[in-house]
Design a protein around this motif. Structure first.
Motif, PDB file in Angstrom:
ATOM      1  N   PHE A  97      25.156 -27.043 -94.884  1.00  0.00           N
ATOM      2  CA  PHE A  97      25.863 -28.433 -95.040  1.00  0.00           C
ATOM      3  C   PHE A  97      25.209 -28.367 -93.406  1.00  0.00           C
ATOM      4  N   ARG A  98      25.386 -29.774 -93.127  1.00  0.00           N
ATOM      5  CA  ARG A  98      24.523 -30.508 -92.187  1.00  0.00           C
ATOM      6  C   ARG A  98      25.944 -31.958 -91.913  1.00  0.00           C
ATOM      7  N   PRO A  99      26.388 -32.045 -91.260  1.00  0.00           N
ATOM      8  CA  PRO A  99      27.417 -33.301 -91.619  1.00  0.00           C
ATOM      9  C   PRO A  99      26.632 -34.727 -91.080  1.00  0.00           C
ATOM     10  N   SER A 100      26.351 -35.448 -92.118  1.00  0.00           N
ATOM     11  CA  SER A 100      26.380 -36.462 -92.000  1.00  0.00           C
ATOM     12  C   SER A 100      27.151 -38.062 -92.731  1.00  0.00           C
ATOM     13  N   VAL A 101      26.587 -39.144 -92.594  1.00  0.00           N
ATOM     14  CA  VAL A 101      27.224 -40.304 -92.969  1.00  0.00           C
ATOM     15  C   VAL A 101      27.530 -39.934 -94.124  1.00  0.00           C
ATOM     16  N   ARG A 102      26.024 -39.399 -95.452  1.00  0.00           N
ATOM     17  CA  ARG A 102      25.998 -39.896 -96.276  1.00  0.00           C
ATOM     18  C   ARG A 102      26.984 -38.283 -97.750  1.00  0.00           C
ATOM     19  N   LEU A 137      48.039 -55.834 -84.947  1.00  0.00           N
ATOM     20  CA  LEU A 137      47.660 -55.427 -85.562  1.00  0.00           C
ATOM     21  C   LEU A 137      47.063 -53.804 -86.173  1.00  0.00           C
ATOM     22  N   ILE A 138      46.966 -53.699 -87.320  1.00  0.00           N
ATOM     23  CA  ILE A 138      46.175 -52.568 -88.279  1.00  0.00           C
ATOM     24  C   ILE A 138      44.998 -52.749 -88.234  1.00  0.00           C
ATOM     25  N   VAL A 139      44.194 -52.579 -87.929  1.00  0.00           N
ATOM     26  CA  VAL A 139      43.332 -52.354 -88.734  1.00  0.00           C
ATOM     27  C   VAL A 139      42.357 -51.434 -89.312  1.00  0.00           C
ATOM     28  N   LEU A 140      41.960 -51.441 -90.750  1.00  0.00           N
ATOM     29  CA  LEU A 140      41.079 -50.511 -91.126  1.00  0.00           C
ATOM     30  C   LEU A 140      39.708 -50.692 -91.182  1.00  0.00           C
ATOM     31  N   VAL A 141      39.343 -49.658 -90.357  1.00  0.00           N
ATOM     32  CA  VAL A 141      37.866 -49.883 -90.050  1.00  0.00           C
ATOM     33  C   VAL A 141      36.861 -48.268 -91.088  1.00  0.00           C
ATOM     34  N   ARG A 142      35.424 -48.834 -90.863  1.00  0.00           N
ATOM     35  CA  ARG A 142      34.574 -48.181 -91.207  1.00  0.00           C
ATOM     36  C   ARG A 142      34.099 -47.664 -90.618  1.00  0.00           C
ATOM     37  N   LYS A 143      33.102 -46.543 -89.935  1.00  0.00           N
ATOM     38  CA  LYS A 143      32.172 -46.162 -88.640  1.00  0.00           C
ATOM     39  C   LYS A 143      31.868 -45.846 -88.748  1.00  0.00           C
ATOM     40  N   LYS A 144      30.349 -45.178 -88.547  1.00  0.00           N
ATOM     41  CA  LYS A 144      29.073 -44.340 -88.861  1.00  0.00           C
ATOM     42  C   LYS A 144      28.431 -43.909 -87.640  1.00  0.00           C
ATOM     43  N   GLU A 145      28.201 -42.764 -87.481  1.00  0.00           N
ATOM     44  CA  GLU A 145      27.676 -42.245 -86.591  1.00  0.00           C
ATOM     45  C   GLU A 145      27.947 -42.653 -85.511  1.00  0.00           C
ATOM     46  N   LEU A 146      29.519 -42.482 -85.064  1.00  0.00           N
ATOM     47  CA  LEU A 146      30.095 -42.828 -83.421  1.00  0.00           C
ATOM     48  C   LEU A 146      31.410 -41.870 -83.973  1.00  0.00           C
ATOM     49  N   SER A 147      31.336 -41.706 -82.370  1.00  0.00           N
ATOM     50  CA  SER A 147      32.641 -41.071 -82.086  1.00  0.00           C
ATOM     51  C   SER A 147      33.747 -42.131 -82.401  1.00  0.00           C
ATOM     52  N   LEU A 150      41.628 -39.007 -83.561  1.00  0.00           N
ATOM     53  CA  LEU A 150      39.717 -39.070 -83.374  1.00  0.00           C
ATOM     54  C   LEU A 150      38.566 -38.373 -84.487  1.00  0.00           C
ATOM     55  N   LYS A 151      37.888 -39.050 -84.882  1.00  0.00           N
ATOM     56  CA  LYS A 151      37.561 -39.080 -86.525  1.00  0.00           C
ATOM     57  C   LYS A 151      35.970 -38.593 -85.409  1.00  0.00           C
ATOM     58  N   ASP A 152      35.170 -37.813 -86.579  1.00  0.00           N
ATOM     59  CA  ASP A 152      34.331 -36.955 -86.219  1.00  0.00           C
ATOM     60  C   ASP A 152      32.974 -38.280 -85.872  1.00  0.00           C
ATOM     61  N   LYS A 153      31.938 -37.826 -85.854  1.00  0.00           N
ATOM     62  CA  LYS A 153      30.586 -38.329 -85.068  1.00  0.00           C
ATOM     63  C   LYS A 153      29.896 -39.011 -86.472  1.00  0.00           C
ATOM     64  N   HIS A 154      29.075 -37.553 -86.393  1.00  0.00           N
ATOM     65  CA  HIS A 154      28.308 -37.226 -87.869  1.00  0.00           C
ATOM     66  C   HIS A 154      29.137 -37.544 -88.817  1.00  0.00           C
ATOM     67  N   ALA A 155      29.495 -38.770 -89.631  1.00  0.00           N
ATOM     68  CA  ALA A 155      30.215 -38.285 -91.010  1.00  0.00           C
ATOM     69  C   ALA A 155      30.414 -40.319 -90.998  1.00  0.00           C
ATOM     70  N   THR A 156      30.811 -40.171 -92.640  1.00  0.00           N
ATOM     71  CA  THR A 156      31.499 -41.394 -92.979  1.00  0.00           C
ATOM     72  C   THR A 156      32.594 -41.504 -92.414  1.00  0.00           C
ATOM     73  N   THR A 157      33.260 -42.224 -92.139  1.00  0.00           N
ATOM     74  CA  THR A 157      34.773 -42.269 -91.229  1.00  0.00           C
ATOM     75  C   THR A 157      35.603 -43.746 -92.055  1.00  0.00           C
ATOM     76  N   TYR A 158      36.535 -43.336 -92.312  1.00  0.00           N
ATOM     77  CA  TYR A 158      38.246 -44.589 -92.608  1.00  0.00           C
ATOM     78  C   TYR A 158      38.112 -44.352 -91.801  1.00  0.00           C
ATOM     79  N   GLN A 159      39.183 -45.252 -90.695  1.00  0.00           N
ATOM     80  CA  GLN A 159      40.183 -44.586 -89.716  1.00  0.00           C
ATOM     81  C   GLN A 159      40.952 -46.071 -89.694  1.00  0.00           C
TER      82      GLN A 159
END
Length: 373
Positions: free
Chosen positions: A16-21, A40-50, A74-83
């Motif tokens: 297992f290695r964290p990645s956007v996929r 304004l509450i904003v839902l974003v999807r970020k990839k490869e970003l802390s 705080l959300k992981d950098k090496h992931a696809t995160t919805y925050q």
């Protein structure tokens, strides 16, 4: 720091290695936006970003101060995160105008609604996770399935994950240097982050000590422990007569409660000091309460008695950050999995309370550090 886990199976081999996929994180919001207000509450999807990198990009792109941007965790950098994040509502039109530019930099705006207040750290219920495990043979997959069924009921030790301590794992040392006046950091946000890493490190050390004690009580007979207490590393503060150790051993859960521990109603609620270990042990087994460890600082609710004798070794009174209690034990919810033998992969989904780490759940499942992948 080497961690101790409570499951007894041999380590499970997989990759297992964290990645956007292969690693997806979704925040579970504490509340829905009201639809009215100055924020304004904003839902974003970020990839490869802390989260810090995302905030900097938003600040530069929208032309607002980073302090005006709120986030719940705080959300992981090496992931696809919805925050979720918050910005002043006055920037709504500029947000829409810059959406394409943000998307090019790894930030996709999915939705936004007005709300009455700015998001603060901790304003979330928890997080849900997707993980893809690779190179998992059918034999190892069956071991993982068996362990998952146990973990659903048992819960696991709530260590801070390695990512909490930076790429080289030394953030906590930088925090300690600030306390010793060996490092001057003008950026208050960075200073708080490093001091928080030091708090987290002390918590992990305390939790490891309590896991060791629990493992000794779990595996040794009361007579063996009473006869060879120091040889087994049982702290002097734990009264090593056979009657006391029998009572500890009778506790059903792996993590043994001590009189004077600070417990917290689960999954949220008030903290209190344990007096009757038998009663609280039964409630712990039913997930009504969970023990907690110290994130040391001012205004901390301290343990008492025997529990304090162990805890005080992991409390640094120089920390002037606000102290708090952190669950030492948590449970995963909505655990589900699919094994695909044709590609030797398992897809795993689950949710955790806020502040808990998916990587710690996975390490507990595998019964080994992820660095061994």
């Amino acid at each position: 720091m080497r961690k101790l886990f409570h499951l007894t199976h041999s380590p499970i081999a997989c990759y297992f290695r964290p990645s956007v996929r292969d690693f997806v994180v979704r925040e579970i919001p504490l509340y829905e936006p009201s639809g009215a207000g100055e924020h304004l509450i904003v839902l974003v999807r970020k990839k490869e970003l802390s989260t810090f990198e995302m905030v900097e990009i938003l600040s530069n792109t929208l032309g607002l101060k980073s302090a005006q941007i709120g986030y719940a965790g705080l959300k992981d950098k090496h992931a696809t995160t919805y925050q979720y994040l918050s910005i002043p509502r006055s920037f709504e039109s500029k947000l829409s105008a810059c959406s394409a530019s943000l998307n090019e930099r790894g930030i996709k705006v999915l939705e936004h609604r007005a709300h009455t207040n700015k998001l603060r750290v901790g304003h979330l219920r928890g997080n849900s996770f997707f993980m893809r495990l690779k190179k998992l043979t059918p034999l190892e997959a069956q071991k993982a399935i068996n362990a998952l069924e146990v973990l659903k009921d048992s819960g696991f030790a709530n260590y801070f994950g390695d990512q909490r301590f930076g790429r080289d794992g030394q953030n906590y040392q930088e925090g300690e240097k600030i306390l010793e006046n060996l490092r001057i950091t003008r950026d208050k946000k960075i200073a708080r982050f490093l001091l928080s890493a030091y708090q987290s490190h002390l918590f992990n050390l305390w939790l490891l000590e309590r896991m060791r004690l629990s493992a000794m009580i779990e595996t040794c007979s009361p007579r063996e422990l009473a006869r060879n207490a120091r040889g087994y590393g049982v702290p002097d503060c734990v009264l090593c007569d056979e009657g006391v150790l029998c009572a500890l051993k009778e506790q059903e859960q792996f993590f043994k409660l001590l009189r004077g521990d600070v417990a917290v109603h689960y999954p949220y609620g008030r903290a209190f000091v344990i007096d009757d270990v038998g009663i609280e042990s039964a409630r712990f087994s039913k997930r009504q309460i969970a023990p907690s460890g110290a994130l040391c600082g001012k205004k901390l609710i301290s343990a008492q008695g025997v529990a304090l004798e162990i805890e005080r070794a992991f409390v640094d009174t120089r920390l002037r950050e606000v102290g708090s209690r952190r669950y030492a034990w948590v449970w995963a919810q909505d655990v589900a999995y699919t094994y695909k033998p044709e590609v030797a992969q398992m897809e795993l989904t689950f949710s955790l309370p806020k502040g808990s780490y998916a990587t710690i759940f996975l390490e507990t499942l595998l019964n080994r550090s992820l660095s061994q992948s």
